[in-house]
Design an enzyme around this catalytic site. Structure first.
Site, PDB file in Angstrom:
ATOM      1  N   LYS A 196      17.163  13.520   2.376  1.00  0.00           N
ATOM      2  CA  LYS A 196      15.783  13.983   2.410  1.00  0.00           C
ATOM      3  C   LYS A 196      15.586  14.954   1.256  1.00  0.00           C
ATOM      4  CE  LYS A 196      12.421  16.454   5.190  1.00  0.00           C
ATOM      5  NZ  LYS A 196      12.125  17.013   6.509  1.00  0.00           N
ATOM      6  N   LYS A 250      14.259   9.576   2.187  1.00  0.00           N
ATOM      7  CA  LYS A 250      12.895  10.090   2.257  1.00  0.00           C
ATOM      8  C   LYS A 250      12.620  11.003   1.084  1.00  0.00           C
ATOM      9  CE  LYS A 250      10.181  13.181   5.047  1.00  0.00           C
ATOM     10  NZ  LYS A 250      10.196  14.170   6.067  1.00  0.00           N
TER      11      LYS A 250
HETATM   12  C1  PBG Z   1      10.268  18.334   8.844  1.00  0.00           C
HETATM   13  C2  PBG Z   1       9.585  17.109   8.351  1.00  0.00           C
HETATM   14  C3  PBG Z   1       8.728  17.010   7.252  1.00  0.00           C
HETATM   15  C4  PBG Z   1       8.323  15.681   7.173  1.00  0.00           C
HETATM   16  C5  PBG Z   1       8.930  15.002   8.217  1.00  0.00           C
HETATM   17  N1  PBG Z   1       9.737  15.896   8.923  1.00  0.00           N
HETATM   18  C6  PBG Z   1       8.183  18.052   6.373  1.00  0.00           C
HETATM   19  C7  PBG Z   1       9.035  18.845   5.491  1.00  0.00           C
HETATM   20  O1  PBG Z   1      10.231  18.617   5.327  1.00  0.00           O
HETATM   21  O2  PBG Z   1       8.458  19.784   4.928  1.00  0.00           O
HETATM   22  C8  PBG Z   1       7.390  15.128   6.138  1.00  0.00           C
HETATM   23  C9  PBG Z   1       6.809  13.799   6.430  1.00  0.00           C
HETATM   24  C10 PBG Z   1       5.664  13.426   5.567  1.00  0.00           C
HETATM   25  O3  PBG Z   1       5.345  14.055   4.529  1.00  0.00           O
HETATM   26  O4  PBG Z   1       5.021  12.442   5.918  1.00  0.00           O
HETATM   27  N2  PBG Z   1      10.102  18.464  10.241  1.00  0.00           N
END
Ligand code: PBG
Length: 326
Positions: A196, A250
């Site tokens: 991520k 991601k």
């Molecule tokens: C953290 C989380 C995020 C997203 C999914 N889980 C936000 C982040 O890491 O700031 C982002 C998903 C998206 O942008 O669609 N709980």
């Protein structure tokens, strides 16, 4: 005779093209991310994500039933609590917003759709970070693991089929696996947000969950740095060794190379998250009449599959499923 090979022959008609398609996008590839907000009576639109809402308990039930009817195999839930604190304690409250929603949905749809729960505390902390802050404003990795253990057990108790840790703490998968096993939830699966990235494409999501990150205002101290692809493989290998059942890359489109590399290396199910910013860009350009939004959306989802993802978390899930159902 020139040309010797005529590759255009198989492109002549739609059924010929269908017959030789190397990649297919189907309803089974889609996972719908859904937001549920505590203490509201009407669904609330999210301005930066046209078509996406913060659901009430009731509207969430209806949405998931509709997705089930369309044949969408899974949803992933995000909660917006009425109160936030430094530890994000609503994330493990048995009566917290996502736990209540999980019980509602199990009651509504039984085992007809997979219920995933995003496992993080950023929607629940008053500072917006994915864990407990130490004295210097950075996230304390090991102290945070304790919070994730509690949240995992609360989600599994409430009926989650899959816990999806997204906080990017080291050791989070091992910690959650142990907590689930010790509490008897040996069948609860883990979808690890393994690779991520600290992406600027999460902006609209933070509007959707009412999160503002204090301090430097970013997560670069724990999410992956965009220049690194080999490091993603290290993250994936570590998560698999710790007990992840499925792994994720991601965002998706800016990281198709990472998806393809991970696909080459591993044999467990691979997810990709087509994130909020990716969705919002298509919607905004389509609203201006600059692109055909539906066509671009399908092309993007197909590209993510072609790169090697087995399934895609996407705000397009319902519309794509309706289109694919014909
Ligand atoms: C953290 C989380 C995020 C997203 C999914 N889980 C936000 C982040 O890491 O700031 C982002 C998903 C998206 O942008 O669609 N709980």
């Amino acid at each position: 005779m020139f040309p010797e090979r005529r590759l255009r022959r198989l492109r002549r008609t739609a059924p010929l093209r269908r017959l030789v398609a190397e990649t297919r996008l189907g309803i089974d590839d889609l996972v719908a991310p859904l937001f549920v907000r505590e203490g509201i009576d009407e669904p609330q639109p999210v301005a930066s994500l046209p078509g996406v809402v913060q659901h009430t308990r009731t509207s969430l039930r209806a949405e998931v039933a509709a997705l089930r009817d369309l044949g969408v195999p899974a949803v992933i839930l995000f909660g917006i609590p009425t109160s936030k604190d430094p530890e994000g304690s609503e994330s493990w409250n048995p009566d917290g917003v996502v736990q209540v929603a999980l019980r509602d949905l199990r009651d509504e749809v039984g085992d007809d759709i997979v219920l995933m729960a995003d496992l993080c505390v950023d929607e629940y902390t008053d500072h917006g970070h994915c864990g407990i802050l130490d004295g210097h404003g950075s996230v304390d990795n090991d102290a945070t693991l304790d919070l994730y253990r509690r949240a995992a057990v609360a989600q599994a108790d409430a009926g989650a089929d899959v816990c999806a840790p997204s906080g990017m703490m080291d050791g989070q998968v091992a910690a959650i696996r142990a907590a689930l096993d010790e509490s008897g939830h040996t069948d609860t699966a883990i979808l690890a947000y393994s690779a991520k990235y600290a992406s600027a494409l999460y902006g609209p999501f933070r509007d959707a969950v009412d999160v503002q990150i204090v301090g430097r205002g970013d997560r670069r101290g724990y999410q992956q740095d965009p220049p690194n692809a080999r490091e993603a493989l290290e993250e994936i290998r570590t998560d698999l060794a710790e007990g992840a059942d499925m792994v994720m890359v991601k965002p998706a489109l800016a990281y198709l190379d990472v998806i393809a590399r991970v696909r080459d290396e591993i044999d467990v199910p691979l997810a990709a998250y087509h994130v909020s910013g990716e969705y919002a860009m298509v919607e905004a350009a389509a609203a201006n009449g600059w692109i055909d939004g539906d066509a671009v959306a399908m092309e993007h989802l197909l590209a993510i599959k072609r790169a090697g993802a087995d399934f895609i978390l996407t705000y397009l899930a319902r519309r794509a499923a309706e289109a694919l159902a014909g």
